[in-house]
Structure formats: C-alpha cells, structure tokens
Design a protein around this motif. Structure first.
Motif, mmCIF file in Angstrom:
data_model
loop_
_atom_site.group_PDB
_atom_site.id
_atom_site.type_symbol
_atom_site.label_atom_id
_atom_site.label_comp_id
_atom_site.label_asym_id
_atom_site.label_seq_id
_atom_site.Cartn_x
_atom_site.Cartn_y
_atom_site.Cartn_z
ATOM 1 N N LEU A 40 0.944 -1.351 -0.021
ATOM 2 C CA LEU A 40 -0.130 -0.036 0.124
ATOM 3 C C LEU A 40 0.910 1.258 0.059
ATOM 4 O O LEU A 40 0.651 2.343 -0.740
ATOM 5 C CB LEU A 40 -0.864 0.019 1.215
ATOM 6 N N ASP A 41 1.878 1.288 0.854
ATOM 7 C CA ASP A 41 2.683 2.202 0.675
ATOM 8 C C ASP A 41 3.438 2.697 -0.628
ATOM 9 O O ASP A 41 3.485 3.728 -1.212
ATOM 10 C CB ASP A 41 3.984 2.158 1.888
ATOM 11 N N PHE A 42 3.908 1.657 -1.151
ATOM 12 C CA PHE A 42 4.390 1.688 -2.485
ATOM 13 C C PHE A 42 3.412 2.202 -3.785
ATOM 14 O O PHE A 42 3.742 3.221 -4.464
ATOM 15 C CB PHE A 42 5.028 0.255 -2.980
ATOM 16 N N LEU A 43 2.281 1.614 -3.588
ATOM 17 C CA LEU A 43 1.396 1.879 -4.637
ATOM 18 C C LEU A 43 0.671 3.378 -4.357
ATOM 19 O O LEU A 43 0.474 4.078 -5.386
ATOM 20 C CB LEU A 43 0.120 1.173 -4.628
ATOM 21 N N SER A 44 0.702 3.750 -3.034
ATOM 22 C CA SER A 44 0.242 5.088 -2.777
ATOM 23 C C SER A 44 1.249 6.101 -3.376
ATOM 24 O O SER A 44 0.944 7.354 -3.694
ATOM 25 C CB SER A 44 -0.008 5.465 -1.566
ATOM 26 N N LYS A 45 2.504 5.603 -3.433
ATOM 27 C CA LYS A 45 3.447 6.773 -3.744
ATOM 28 C C LYS A 45 3.210 6.698 -5.406
ATOM 29 O O LYS A 45 3.991 7.801 -5.823
ATOM 30 C CB LYS A 45 5.084 6.324 -3.549
ATOM 31 N N LEU A 46 2.810 5.870 -6.065
ATOM 32 C CA LEU A 46 2.256 5.834 -7.354
ATOM 33 C C LEU A 46 0.985 6.510 -7.747
ATOM 34 O O LEU A 46 0.617 6.497 -8.977
ATOM 35 C CB LEU A 46 2.494 4.603 -7.987
ATOM 36 N N ASP A 65 -5.441 4.517 -9.750
ATOM 37 C CA ASP A 65 -4.697 5.556 -9.897
ATOM 38 C C ASP A 65 -5.567 6.735 -10.771
ATOM 39 O O ASP A 65 -6.710 6.400 -11.214
ATOM 40 C CB ASP A 65 -3.386 5.383 -10.583
ATOM 41 N N ASP A 66 -5.156 7.719 -10.978
ATOM 42 C CA ASP A 66 -5.775 9.150 -11.665
ATOM 43 C C ASP A 66 -5.769 8.622 -13.123
ATOM 44 O O ASP A 66 -6.566 9.471 -13.773
ATOM 45 C CB ASP A 66 -5.190 10.204 -11.531
#
Length: 154
Positions: A40-46, A65-66
């Motif tokens: 989750l930390d990794f994907l939130s940074k993306l 993601d956006d």
C-alpha cells in the motif's frame, strides 16, 4: 519492491499462456496480509487510492490511480507452518503457478486452480475464452458449465 505477490485473474491466465490474449480492466494480486502495508505504501506513492466497491472487505479491495489503472488486492493470512488460515482462503497449492508477462517471470495461480476459480458464477465471453485456452494448453477437462456455454453460444 521485494514483496512476494501472486498474479491472479485474467493476467494469471495470460502469464500461464505466455502471451496477452485480451485487454484487462485490472491486475489481480494475491499476497500475504502481513505484506499489505508495504505494498500500500508503494502503490500510494504511485498515486493509487482506494476505490470503494460494495463487495469489498479487509482482504479484498481495489486501488485505482488517476489514469484509471486498477489493482485488485486479495490477501491471505498464513500460520507459522505456511498454511493459509484466514483472509482469502486460497488452497496453498493454488499459489504455485509460474508464468511470464512481458518477458518477466511471475508467480501466478496454478492452471488447474485457475480453471476451478472460473466456475460457479454467470460466465461471460472472457471467462469462456480464458478457460478454453487453459484447458487446451494444460490438457484439463473443460468444466460442464463451459461445455453448456459452448452449446449456448452456437
């Protein structure tokens, strides 16, 4: 990231086949629940954020993601012997498949289990194609539900 994940769903089918058969709406990943905070930390940074769905729960939910890319996470809990005791109750041997996506070796759902996971719900064209490919390549008997579907679409 060094986080062990197992590809599930449509991309698992393509990984086992060794080629992309169709477009996919998401990437399904199975992982140990204890690894979830790191992922989750990794994907939130993306730029990935939680996408609410009515069928979500602690061990199965979607991030987006956006640009509309989605990751469907399936987590399981293991005990000290490696047995799955909670979360998404994958059979342990289901997580032993090996495949390839874009020239990269990946862990994925084992073909017999992937066929079994495609039973017991209303089928669509993608399900039918995925299961036919898997059954043909891995010499698995086509489930009755798919034989009936084959007769229905003729």
């Amino acid at each position: 990231t060094g986080i062990p994940v197992v590809v599930d769903g449509g991309w698992a089918v393509d990984a086992l086949l060794g080629w992309q058969t169709r477009d996919h709406g998401d990437l399904d990943l199975a992982l140990e629940h204890a690894e979830l905070p790191k992922l989750l930390d990794f994907l939130s940074k993306l730029g990935y954020q939680h996408l609410w769905r009515a069928d979500q729960w602690e061990h199965n939910f979607v991030l987006e993601d956006d640009q509309g890319h989605q990751v469907d996470l399936h987590t399981y809990i293991i005990d000290e012997t490696g047995e799955i005791i909670g979360g998404v109750k994958y059979p342990k041997e289901a997580l032993t498949g090996k495949g390839r996506i874009a020239h990269m070796d990946v862990d994925c759902i084992e073909p017999h289990h992937l066929v079994a996971f495609h039973k017991g719900y209303p089928l669509d064209k993608n399900d039918y194609q995925d299961v036919r490919y898997l059954c043909n390549l891995f010499k698995i008997d086509l489930p009755q539900q798919y034989r009936d579907y084959n007769n229905f679409i003729r």
